[in-house]
Design an enzyme around this catalytic site. Structure first.
Site, PDB file in Angstrom:
ATOM      1  N   SER A  18       0.859  -1.190   0.000  1.00 27.03           N
ATOM      2  CA  SER A  18       0.000   0.000   0.000  1.00 27.03           C
ATOM      3  C   SER A  18       0.886   1.227   0.000  1.00 27.03           C
ATOM      4  O   SER A  18       2.048   1.175   0.442  1.00 27.03           O
ATOM      5  CB  SER A  18      -0.900   0.014   1.243  1.00 27.03           C
ATOM      6  OG  SER A  18      -1.529   1.269   1.404  1.00 27.03           O
ATOM      7  N   TYR A  27      -2.070  -0.447  10.323  1.00 24.32           N
ATOM      8  CA  TYR A  27      -2.157  -0.797   8.893  1.00 24.32           C
ATOM      9  C   TYR A  27      -0.863  -0.439   8.173  1.00 24.32           C
ATOM     10  O   TYR A  27      -0.317  -1.254   7.416  1.00 24.32           O
ATOM     11  CB  TYR A  27      -3.347  -0.064   8.269  1.00 24.32           C
ATOM     12  CG  TYR A  27      -3.547  -0.358   6.800  1.00 24.32           C
ATOM     13  CD1 TYR A  27      -4.120  -1.553   6.388  1.00 24.32           C
ATOM     14  CD2 TYR A  27      -3.159   0.560   5.825  1.00 24.32           C
ATOM     15  CE1 TYR A  27      -4.323  -1.831   5.041  1.00 24.32           C
ATOM     16  CE2 TYR A  27      -3.338   0.291   4.475  1.00 24.32           C
ATOM     17  CZ  TYR A  27      -3.913  -0.894   4.087  1.00 24.32           C
ATOM     18  OH  TYR A  27      -4.094  -1.168   2.760  1.00 24.32           O
TER      19      TYR A  27
END
Length: 573
Positions: A446, A459
């Site tokens: 990501s 995350y």
């Protein structure tokens, strides 16, 4: 357990040369004829032969001038057409009623090309597997084609091959090459193989004298005129060691002009692949012999036959029931790939597989469960073969303040986002490494991996770990010919926001925050299929790290050239 009986030894006469022939296995089985190159003897094939002999009649011989065979004195006696006659003499003696399956390496392959282009080939040779030994006529035509179109790419190919072939000129120097082989190179050949190729092998005691005579192979054949290659009517499998120090992979180009039934198989190995990877060589030979005898093509042969990227390849994608995983599965399938669609939600996996059609296979697996991933990988290999591409895509969202993020939250996001990728890389990477034909792994990270944010600590940490893991594995797996890409999307309109955990929020607040995030991501308008296109591009071009969305690219630039600014922005977002 009793050791295997030694090969049966016989002598075959070819003209005025006596060839030492070594046979194993049942003559009623398909005959595989193994031909060694320079400066080896039939012992080059020991590891390959022991793996083939259970189902094949395996025959090896020392070529003229090597090992226990007799050695002509004149250089002209080492012309490829005479070496081809030796090959036919052995084939006629060991398998008079059926054609043989020919497998050859280095100069054994060069002389085998002279045999398979001869008029007798169609009745005496059932198939030909060539390893690191090109057709000399083809090499001449290959060079002429590239020099007649002197683009930078073509010139680089020619110069690179010339650099790899430096020894050819050296072998034309009078007296010195033979003397060097007898006094320096031959006695130290075992050490040189270990130093240069990383191979532990015991050369034949005749290595020095064999190589001194073998230099005549170069003098008799290399500086002669080579016409356009003759067509080859039999099936041909060209095994390409990708780390060959002497024969570049580019020399296998253009072969389809003369060989209608052609397969190319890449092996992550050096020049002496029969010594370093005997199990891989035995497997590709066994697959080719079986197929040319009537069996269906294996996955590896399908890959070697295809001319379009991803056609007939096997792609495994986790988290493929929805979002980026689903779009990537459909994108690979559209290129002609077969796709294993894996998801923890079997119904969503089945829906994606149904969209693909007969080339889609649905599996249920929890990527965070190491034992389940091990079973999954072995089930895929048993049912479909070793994958060509694996996309570790499965992941979950996690947002909220660090101090509100519980131990359970951290374990869940780490188990799925990081350890799920670890499990996929370990299980499928091991299968690819053992197969020896390379492969590719895509890890979906990501933009959060390099974009600090006050609200994404768990995350971002899990995705940063995926990015670091990919960098480490890229270095480790390179020796196996396995490529690694880390894909770093930014804001993409998927349903990950509907399952994201917001730390510290109660159920009502969770739903409100998810709804708000989903609306924001939808307004962004960057769809999963655009990410899927980038995944395919990363694999085609072997791109190490690929930011996808505009904000992901901007953040990547900022993380490298303005890290202080990125840290300040993290206090806001």
């Amino acid at each position: 357990m009793a050791s295997a009986p030694p090969p049966r030894r016989s002598v075959v006469t070819s003209g005025d040369v006596e060839l030492a022939v070594f046979s194993e296995g049942d003559p009623a089985d398909p005959t595989v004829l193994l031909v060694h190159g320079f400066p080896d003897t039939h012992r080059l094939w020991d590891g390959v032969a022991e793996r083939l002999v259970g189902d094949h009649h395996v025959v090896r011989y020392d070529v003229r001038g090597a090992g226990a065979s007799s050695a002509p004195r004149k250089t002209a006696a080492y012309r490829t057409e005479l070496l081809a006659e030796d090959l036919f003499a052995v084939a006629d003696a060991v398998s008079p009623n059926r054609p043989v399956h020919l497998v050859a390496h280095d100069w054994g392959s060069i002389q085998a090309w002279a045999a398979v282009t001869a008029p007798r080939a169609k009745s005496r040779i059932a198939s030909f597997t060539s390893i690191s030994g090109p057709h000399l006529d083809h090499v001449g035509q290959w060079v002429r084609r590239r020099l007649s179109h002197p683009t930078p790419a073509n010139l680089i190919k020619v110069v690179t091959q010339l650099n790899h072939s430096w020894y050819i000129a050296a072998f034309h120097i009078p007296v010195l090459p033979g003397l060097a082989w007898r006094t320096v190179l031959g006695p130290r050949w075992r050490h040189l193989l270990r130093l240069v190729e990383g191979i532990e092998a015991t050369p034949a005691p005749t290595i020095g004298a064999d190589a001194a005579r073998g230099v005549r192979l170069y003098r008799a054949n290399m500086l002669t005129r080579h016409p356009e290659p003759s067509p080859v009517e039999i099936p041909v499998q060209v095994v390409i060691p990708t780390k060959d120090r002497f024969v570049t992979p580019e020399l296998a180009e253009d072969l389809e002009h003369w060989i209608p039934r052609l397969w190319r198989r890449r092996v992550a190995a050096g020049h002496w692949v029969p010594l370093s990877h005997p199990a891989v060589v035995a497997r590709v030979v066994d697959e080719f012999v079986d197929h040319t005898s009537g069996a269906p093509m294996t996955r590896g042969l399908q890959r070697g036959r295809a001319g379009v990227p991803f056609t007939n390849q096997l792609v495994v994608i986790t988290g493929a029931g929805k979002g980026i995983g689903r779009a990537t599965a459909l994108a690979f399938a559209a290129t002609g790939a077969e796709v294993v669609v894996a998801d923890v939600d079997i119904e969503s996996a089945r829906r994606t597989a149904a969209e693909i059609g007969p080339a889609g296979y649905a599996y249920q697996v929890d990527v965070s469960d190491a034992e389940a991933m091990s079973r999954f990988a072995h089930d895929v290999a048993a049912e479909h073969g070793v994958p060509d591409v694996v996309v570790n895509n499965a992941g979950i969202g996690m947002a909220g303040p660090f101090l509100a993020t519980t131990d359970r939250d951290w374990r869940r996001v780490t188990d799925i986002n990081l350890l799920g990728v670890v499990n996929g890389c370990r299980e499928f990477g091991a299968l690819m490494a053992d197969a020896g034909e390379g492969g590719y792994i895509v890890n979906v990270a990501s933009a959060a991996a390099y974009t600090p944010s006050r609200s994404l600590s768990a995350y971002a940490a899990s995705k940063a770990a995926v990015l670091a893991l990919s960098d480490c594995l890229r270095a480790e797996f390179a020796g196996h010919g396995i490529g690694i890409s880390a894909i770093c999307p930014g804001i993409v309109a998927t349903d990950i926001t509907n399952t994201t955990t917001f730390a510290g929020a109660d159920d009502v607040e969770q739903q409100r925050l998810r709804h708000r995030a989903s609306k924001a991501y939808a307004r962004r308008g960057f769809t999963p299929d655009r990410v899927a296109e980038e995944v395919l591009r990363a694999v085609r071009r072997r791109i190490p790290v690929l930011p996808v969305t505009p904000e992901a690219k901007l953040a990547r630039f900022g993380s490298r050239f303005a890290p202080g600014l990125m840290r300040r922005l993290a206090r806001i977002f």
